[in-house]
Design a protein around this motif. Structure first.
Motif, PDB file in Angstrom:
ATOM      1  N   ARG A  97       8.667  -2.815  -1.515  1.00 39.72           N
ATOM      2  CA  ARG A  97       8.687  -2.929  -0.056  1.00 39.72           C
ATOM      3  C   ARG A  97       8.771  -4.371   0.428  1.00 39.72           C
ATOM      4  O   ARG A  97       9.212  -4.618   1.542  1.00 39.72           O
ATOM      5  CB  ARG A  97       7.463  -2.255   0.546  1.00 39.72           C
ATOM      6  N   THR A  98       8.348  -5.325  -0.385  1.00 42.34           N
ATOM      7  CA  THR A  98       8.475  -6.728   0.020  1.00 42.34           C
ATOM      8  C   THR A  98       9.802  -7.334  -0.401  1.00 42.34           C
ATOM      9  O   THR A  98      10.068  -8.472  -0.101  1.00 42.34           O
ATOM     10  CB  THR A  98       7.329  -7.578  -0.562  1.00 42.34           C
ATOM     11  N   GLY A  99      10.624  -6.562  -1.101  1.00 36.86           N
ATOM     12  CA  GLY A  99      11.968  -7.036  -1.442  1.00 36.86           C
ATOM     13  C   GLY A  99      12.071  -7.760  -2.759  1.00 36.86           C
ATOM     14  O   GLY A  99      12.967  -8.579  -2.932  1.00 36.86           O
ATOM     15  N   PHE A 124      13.415 -16.148   1.140  1.00 34.80           N
ATOM     16  CA  PHE A 124      12.403 -15.169   1.508  1.00 34.80           C
ATOM     17  C   PHE A 124      12.881 -14.303   2.673  1.00 34.80           C
ATOM     18  O   PHE A 124      12.627 -13.104   2.703  1.00 34.80           O
ATOM     19  CB  PHE A 124      11.092 -15.879   1.872  1.00 34.80           C
ATOM     20  N   GLU A 125      13.595 -14.899   3.623  1.00 35.24           N
ATOM     21  CA  GLU A 125      14.087 -14.147   4.770  1.00 35.24           C
ATOM     22  C   GLU A 125      15.102 -13.094   4.345  1.00 35.24           C
ATOM     23  O   GLU A 125      15.110 -11.967   4.854  1.00 35.24           O
ATOM     24  CB  GLU A 125      14.704 -15.087   5.818  1.00 35.24           C
ATOM     25  N   LYS A 128      13.260 -10.283   2.694  1.00 42.37           N
ATOM     26  CA  LYS A 128      12.554  -9.494   3.698  1.00 42.37           C
ATOM     27  C   LYS A 128      13.532  -8.607   4.465  1.00 42.37           C
ATOM     28  O   LYS A 128      13.243  -7.449   4.757  1.00 42.37           O
ATOM     29  CB  LYS A 128      11.819 -10.437   4.652  1.00 42.37           C
ATOM     30  N   GLU A 129      14.707  -9.130   4.759  1.00 46.31           N
ATOM     31  CA  GLU A 129      15.725  -8.350   5.464  1.00 46.31           C
ATOM     32  C   GLU A 129      16.198  -7.160   4.620  1.00 46.31           C
ATOM     33  O   GLU A 129      16.339  -6.047   5.127  1.00 46.31           O
ATOM     34  CB  GLU A 129      16.902  -9.260   5.812  1.00 46.31           C
ATOM     35  N   ALA A 131      14.463  -5.664   2.318  1.00 50.07           N
ATOM     36  CA  ALA A 131      13.362  -4.703   2.263  1.00 50.07           C
ATOM     37  C   ALA A 131      13.287  -3.892   3.554  1.00 50.07           C
ATOM     38  O   ALA A 131      13.031  -2.683   3.516  1.00 50.07           O
ATOM     39  CB  ALA A 131      12.045  -5.432   2.016  1.00 50.07           C
ATOM     40  N   GLN A 132      13.530  -4.527   4.681  1.00 54.46           N
ATOM     41  CA  GLN A 132      13.510  -3.803   5.953  1.00 54.46           C
ATOM     42  C   GLN A 132      14.656  -2.796   6.025  1.00 54.46           C
ATOM     43  O   GLN A 132      14.481  -1.679   6.523  1.00 54.46           O
ATOM     44  CB  GLN A 132      13.575  -4.782   7.122  1.00 54.46           C
ATOM     45  N   GLU A 135      13.720   0.147   3.936  1.00 52.61           N
ATOM     46  CA  GLU A 135      12.705   0.953   4.605  1.00 52.61           C
ATOM     47  C   GLU A 135      13.316   1.770   5.738  1.00 52.61           C
ATOM     48  O   GLU A 135      12.964   2.934   5.933  1.00 52.61           O
ATOM     49  CB  GLU A 135      11.587   0.051   5.134  1.00 52.61           C
TER      50      GLU A 135
END
Length: 148
Positions: A97-99, A124-125, A128-129, A131-132, A135
């Motif tokens: 979930r955190t990528g 990191f961005e 995160k993208e 992972a989003q 989701e």
């Protein structure tokens, strides 16, 4: 009776030896595997089996040599076999979930050991993208399956 006691002690020693060998294999897997998911698999599956073999060997030895069953060992056996796989699953789920990157094979048959995600040099961005997006797709599939 002394030969039966020696055979039981030998079985306990073999179980302890197998448990230590599997623990060694688990440690090698933790070092050699490339990503969080493979490492958590090595940490939970094989180490759970190694603890199982080791503690069963100790229980067999105590029953044979001293004639009693240790409740503490049985409780340790039960709790480790219950909590270790659940903890590994939760760690893998949090990493997904955190990528965190996953080890993926390249489509080319000849280059099967390339880490595509490691070569991307994602910030990191970007992680995160991704992972989003995963989701959102998961939630969309869930809504479609449950019709609401």
């Amino acid at each position: 009776m002394p030969t039966i006691s020696e055979i039981v002690n030998l079985i306990a020693a073999i179980m302890l030896f197998l448990g230590s060998i599997i623990a060694l294999i688990s440690a090698i897997g933790l070092i050699k595997f490339q990503d969080v998911f493979l490492r958590s698999h090595a940490a939970t599956k094989s180490s759970t089996l190694s603890v199982l073999l080791t503690l069963v060997g100790v229980i067999v030895y105590f029953v044979s040599a001293q004639g009693y069953v240790s409740v503490r060992l049985i409780l340790a056996l039960v709790f480790i076999n219950l909590t270790s796989p659940v903890g590994g699953h939760l760690i893998s789920r949090a990493a997904y979930r955190t990528g965190a990157y996953m080890y993926r094979k390249n489509d080319n048959v000849g280059n099967a050991n390339i880490l595509l995600s490691a070569n991307e040099k994602s910030s990191f961005e970007q992680l995160k993208e991704r992972a989003q997006k995963r989701e959102q797709l998961r939630q969309q599939r869930y809504k479609e399956e449950n019709d609401y």
